[in-house]
Design a protein around this motif. Sequence first.
Motif, PDB file in Angstrom:
ATOM      1  N   LYS A 192      32.826-102.450  38.920  1.00 53.12           N
ATOM      2  CA  LYS A 192      33.299-102.289  40.342  1.00 53.12           C
ATOM      3  C   LYS A 192      33.074-103.702  40.862  1.00 53.12           C
ATOM      4  O   LYS A 192      33.701-104.407  41.505  1.00 53.12           O
TER       5      LYS A 192
ATOM      6  N   GLU B 273      36.079-106.319  42.375  1.00 49.86           N
ATOM      7  CA  GLU B 273      36.271-106.467  43.806  1.00 49.86           C
ATOM      8  C   GLU B 273      36.250-107.986  44.143  1.00 49.86           C
ATOM      9  O   GLU B 273      36.879-108.265  45.030  1.00 49.86           O
TER      10      GLU B 273
ATOM     11  N   ARG C 270      32.876-103.135  49.917  1.00 55.12           N
ATOM     12  CA  ARG C 270      33.190-102.668  48.655  1.00 55.12           C
ATOM     13  C   ARG C 270      34.564-101.893  48.594  1.00 55.12           C
ATOM     14  O   ARG C 270      34.413-100.503  48.707  1.00 55.12           O
TER      15      ARG C 270
ATOM     16  N   LEU D 160      36.151-100.645  45.879  1.00 56.70           N
ATOM     17  CA  LEU D 160      36.344 -99.554  45.229  1.00 56.70           C
ATOM     18  C   LEU D 160      35.699 -98.257  45.371  1.00 56.70           C
ATOM     19  O   LEU D 160      35.623 -97.193  44.601  1.00 56.70           O
TER      20      LEU D 160
ATOM     21  N   ARG E 123      39.439 -95.367  41.535  1.00 57.98           N
ATOM     22  CA  ARG E 123      40.275 -95.604  40.308  1.00 57.98           C
ATOM     23  C   ARG E 123      40.681 -94.382  39.705  1.00 57.98           C
ATOM     24  O   ARG E 123      39.916 -93.443  39.850  1.00 57.98           O
TER      25      ARG E 123
END
Length: 90
Positions: free
Chosen positions: A54, A58, A82, A84, A89
């Motif tokens: 992640k 990013e 952040r 994600l 996903r």
Amino acid sequence: MPPTPTNKTNSLLLNITFALSCGAILFFLFNAPGETTAKLPMNADHSRFQDMKKKEAEKYCTECHSPEGVHPLPEGHPPKYRCLFCHKRD
Ligand code: HEC
Ligand code: HEC
């Protein structure tokens, strides 16, 4: 000593208050919004991020999702450190 009438009234009130709070909490839980935030799209622009860590992925988001990019973030977008954590996903 047997409970006096005032005590009985008090505990009835407490019971009612307790029941009402339980109802309110349940009502709140069942009405909580689901996960409505847009997911990371499954397309050429984004597929390479599916298997990346992640934090690693990013780093690239703002190449396109910034005021100068091809798809700026909408106005009033929440704090975006952040990506994600909010945009899951598949
Ligand atoms: C190469 C450019 C590019 C990169 C890099 C990129 N995006 Fe996108 N993104 C787009 C474009 C163009 C769209 C709008 C069209 C679409 O849905 O693909 C979009 C759309 C989105 C959407 C909206 C989907 C929807 O349903 O409306 C989200 C969320 C998103 N990107 C998140 C991310 C995140 C998180 C990253 C980093 C991991 C990222 N993007 C990296 C180009 C990019
Ligand atoms: C705190 C949660 C949060 C974080 C972190 C976050 N977003 Fe969002 N984002 C949202 C919400 C809420 C919306 C509003 C629209 C929605 O429901 O998707 C949104 C909308 C978007 C959209 C437009 C979606 C559309 O339908 O057009 C894009 C693109 C996007 N975010 C990309 C990013 C990128 C890139 C990052 C990281 C730099 C990021 N977001 C970080 C919560 C977040």
